[in-house]
Design a protein around this motif. Structure first.
Motif, PDB file in Angstrom:
ATOM      1  N   LEU A 122      14.818 -58.853 -21.547  1.00 44.15           N
ATOM      2  CA  LEU A 122      15.944 -58.270 -20.829  1.00 44.15           C
ATOM      3  C   LEU A 122      17.087 -59.271 -20.786  1.00 44.15           C
ATOM      4  O   LEU A 122      16.896 -60.435 -20.426  1.00 44.15           O
ATOM      5  N   PHE A 123      18.272 -58.795 -21.122  1.00 43.03           N
ATOM      6  CA  PHE A 123      19.476 -59.607 -20.960  1.00 43.03           C
ATOM      7  C   PHE A 123      20.093 -59.294 -19.599  1.00 43.03           C
ATOM      8  O   PHE A 123      20.172 -58.137 -19.192  1.00 43.03           O
ATOM      9  N   TYR A 124      20.526 -60.342 -18.893  1.00 47.71           N
ATOM     10  CA  TYR A 124      21.185 -60.108 -17.608  1.00 47.71           C
ATOM     11  C   TYR A 124      22.221 -61.183 -17.331  1.00 47.71           C
ATOM     12  O   TYR A 124      22.189 -62.285 -17.889  1.00 47.71           O
ATOM     13  N   ARG A 125      23.158 -60.832 -16.462  1.00 51.96           N
ATOM     14  CA  ARG A 125      24.152 -61.763 -15.951  1.00 51.96           C
ATOM     15  C   ARG A 125      23.985 -61.894 -14.447  1.00 51.96           C
ATOM     16  O   ARG A 125      23.584 -60.926 -13.778  1.00 51.96           O
ATOM     17  N   THR A 126      24.317 -63.056 -13.923  1.00 54.54           N
ATOM     18  CA  THR A 126      24.319 -63.252 -12.477  1.00 54.54           C
ATOM     19  C   THR A 126      25.685 -63.771 -12.047  1.00 54.54           C
ATOM     20  O   THR A 126      26.333 -64.546 -12.758  1.00 54.54           O
ATOM     21  N   TYR A 127      26.104 -63.313 -10.879  1.00 58.26           N
ATOM     22  CA  TYR A 127      27.385 -63.689 -10.295  1.00 58.26           C
ATOM     23  C   TYR A 127      27.145 -64.128  -8.853  1.00 58.26           C
ATOM     24  O   TYR A 127      26.367 -63.504  -8.133  1.00 58.26           O
ATOM     25  N   GLY A 128      27.841 -65.173  -8.408  1.00 63.44           N
ATOM     26  CA  GLY A 128      27.782 -65.570  -7.010  1.00 63.44           C
ATOM     27  C   GLY A 128      26.704 -66.588  -6.699  1.00 63.44           C
ATOM     28  O   GLY A 128      26.039 -67.136  -7.589  1.00 63.44           O
ATOM     29  N   ASP A 129      26.507 -66.806  -5.413  1.00 66.59           N
ATOM     30  CA  ASP A 129      25.601 -67.823  -4.886  1.00 66.59           C
ATOM     31  C   ASP A 129      24.154 -67.314  -4.918  1.00 66.59           C
ATOM     32  O   ASP A 129      23.849 -66.305  -4.286  1.00 66.59           O
ATOM     33  N   PRO A 130      23.247 -68.003  -5.612  1.00 64.88           N
ATOM     34  CA  PRO A 130      21.844 -67.557  -5.658  1.00 64.88           C
ATOM     35  C   PRO A 130      21.170 -67.499  -4.290  1.00 64.88           C
ATOM     36  O   PRO A 130      20.127 -66.849  -4.151  1.00 64.88           O
ATOM     37  N   CYS A 131      21.745 -68.156  -3.284  1.00 59.43           N
ATOM     38  CA  CYS A 131      21.171 -68.127  -1.938  1.00 59.43           C
ATOM     39  C   CYS A 131      21.635 -66.908  -1.131  1.00 59.43           C
ATOM     40  O   CYS A 131      21.106 -66.645  -0.051  1.00 59.43           O
ATOM     41  N   ALA A 132      22.628 -66.192  -1.643  1.00 59.04           N
ATOM     42  CA  ALA A 132      23.140 -65.008  -0.944  1.00 59.04           C
ATOM     43  C   ALA A 132      22.209 -63.818  -1.171  1.00 59.04           C
ATOM     44  O   ALA A 132      21.324 -63.847  -2.034  1.00 59.04           O
ATOM     45  N   THR A 133      22.402 -62.763  -0.387  1.00 58.78           N
ATOM     46  CA  THR A 133      21.605 -61.538  -0.548  1.00 58.78           C
ATOM     47  C   THR A 133      21.796 -60.971  -1.947  1.00 58.78           C
ATOM     48  O   THR A 133      22.928 -60.778  -2.398  1.00 58.78           O
ATOM     49  N   PRO A 134      20.701 -60.698  -2.671  1.00 56.78           N
ATOM     50  CA  PRO A 134      20.838 -60.197  -4.044  1.00 56.78           C
ATOM     51  C   PRO A 134      21.169 -58.706  -4.114  1.00 56.78           C
ATOM     52  O   PRO A 134      20.738 -57.912  -3.280  1.00 56.78           O
ATOM     53  N   VAL A 135      21.937 -58.368  -5.132  1.00 60.24           N
ATOM     54  CA  VAL A 135      22.291 -56.983  -5.433  1.00 60.24           C
ATOM     55  C   VAL A 135      22.017 -56.767  -6.918  1.00 60.24           C
ATOM     56  O   VAL A 135      22.571 -57.473  -7.766  1.00 60.24           O
TER      57      VAL A 135
END
Length: 281
Positions: free
Chosen positions: A18-31
């Protein structure tokens, strides 16, 4: 668009990826954002950027789409496969809570996932989908799904796809249509363009589409907070079903005028409304 994101691949237990991107702080609530049947993670670029100051956002290409691997056994292009993949992705991060945003097929996945575990998935956003689907919308998808179309240029693609889908998006500009095409096409060695998904996803869709119409039993099992977005011109999510969904506890709703299936989630009202819902208590 900014470049404030990370990209990676998840190796799946069955050998796929699976290819994915992540945005923002990894400690924040995930969406976790899940796209529609023939789409990919590029649909969520604006939304992910908008949410990234408050949340850790993951956008993913489902298998057979974009940069994720294709499946050799075409009969495995099913919601069960996609949902299992999402659980592998979530487990790889060890999330204890994760909000879900799903467009069309991704929304049906979000419904099923939250029905199974409304504690883990305590908030879900459903973009132009619900427990009952109009047959007209299902049949319309069949007219273009998996036809292996090729376009000699982006301009040709814009012309053809605008003619096909303009009734859903009457307010889009030519620049919007070009972006729409670039996000959903891949360039070939001969510099022609094809849709960026495995054309064989049609096989299971044609078999399963007769059973797509009723998910009310799953809907009743959901104990999450729900935000339902509908395009006012949608042929997939009817106005009647949309109103029925609003009778359920902890459901908020938004209808987007002059828009069909599915709202692009790029306008200020869409972006701000989704963020407000996810931040609400």
């Amino acid at each position: 668009m900014n470049d404030n994101y990370n990209e990676d691949f998840l190796a799946l237990q069955d050998g796929g990826s699976l290819f994915y991107r992540t945005y923002g702080d990894p400690c924040a609530t995930p969406v976790l954002c899940m796209h529609g049947l023939t789409r990919n993670s590029k649909d969520f670029i604006e939304l992910a950027e908008h949410l990234s100051d408050e949340f850790f956002v993951i956008t993913v290409d489902q298998r057979g789409r974009g940069r994720s691997s294709y499946i050799e056994d075409h009969q495995k292009y099913t919601p069960l496969t996609y949902i299992n993949d999402m659980h592998e992705l979530i487990n790889s991060f060890n999330f204890k809570q994760c909000y879900l945003i799903g467009t069309s097929m991704g929304g049906f996945m979000a419904m099923a996932m939250s029905a199974m575990n409304s504690v883990l998935f305590s908030k879900i956003v459903l973009n132009d989908c619900g427990p009952e689907i109009n047959q007209v919308g299902i049949d319309n998808i069949s007219t273009y799904l998996g036809k292996n179309e090729s376009f000699e240029s982006i301009d040709e693609a814009v012309s053809i796809l605008k003619a096909r889908h303009e009734s859903n998006f009457p307010l889009l500009t030519d620049l919007d249509w070009k972006r729409y095409c670039l996000n959903n096409l891949k360039i070939n060695e001969g510099h022609s363009y094809n849709f960026d998904y495995d054309q064989n996803i049609r096989v299971v869709y044609e078999t399963a589409k007769l059973n797509l119409g009723d998910m009310w039993n799953i809907w009743e099992e959901i104990d999450s907070s729900i935000f339902v977005i509908r395009g006012a011109l949608s042929q997939l999510l009817s106005e009647y079903t949309f109103k029925q969904m609003q009778s359920k506890d902890r459901v908020k709703s938004l209808e987007i005028p002059d828009t069909g299936h599915a709202p692009l989630l790029t306008s200020k009202v869409e972006l701000d409304s989704i963020k407000a819902f996810l931040l609400s208590h």
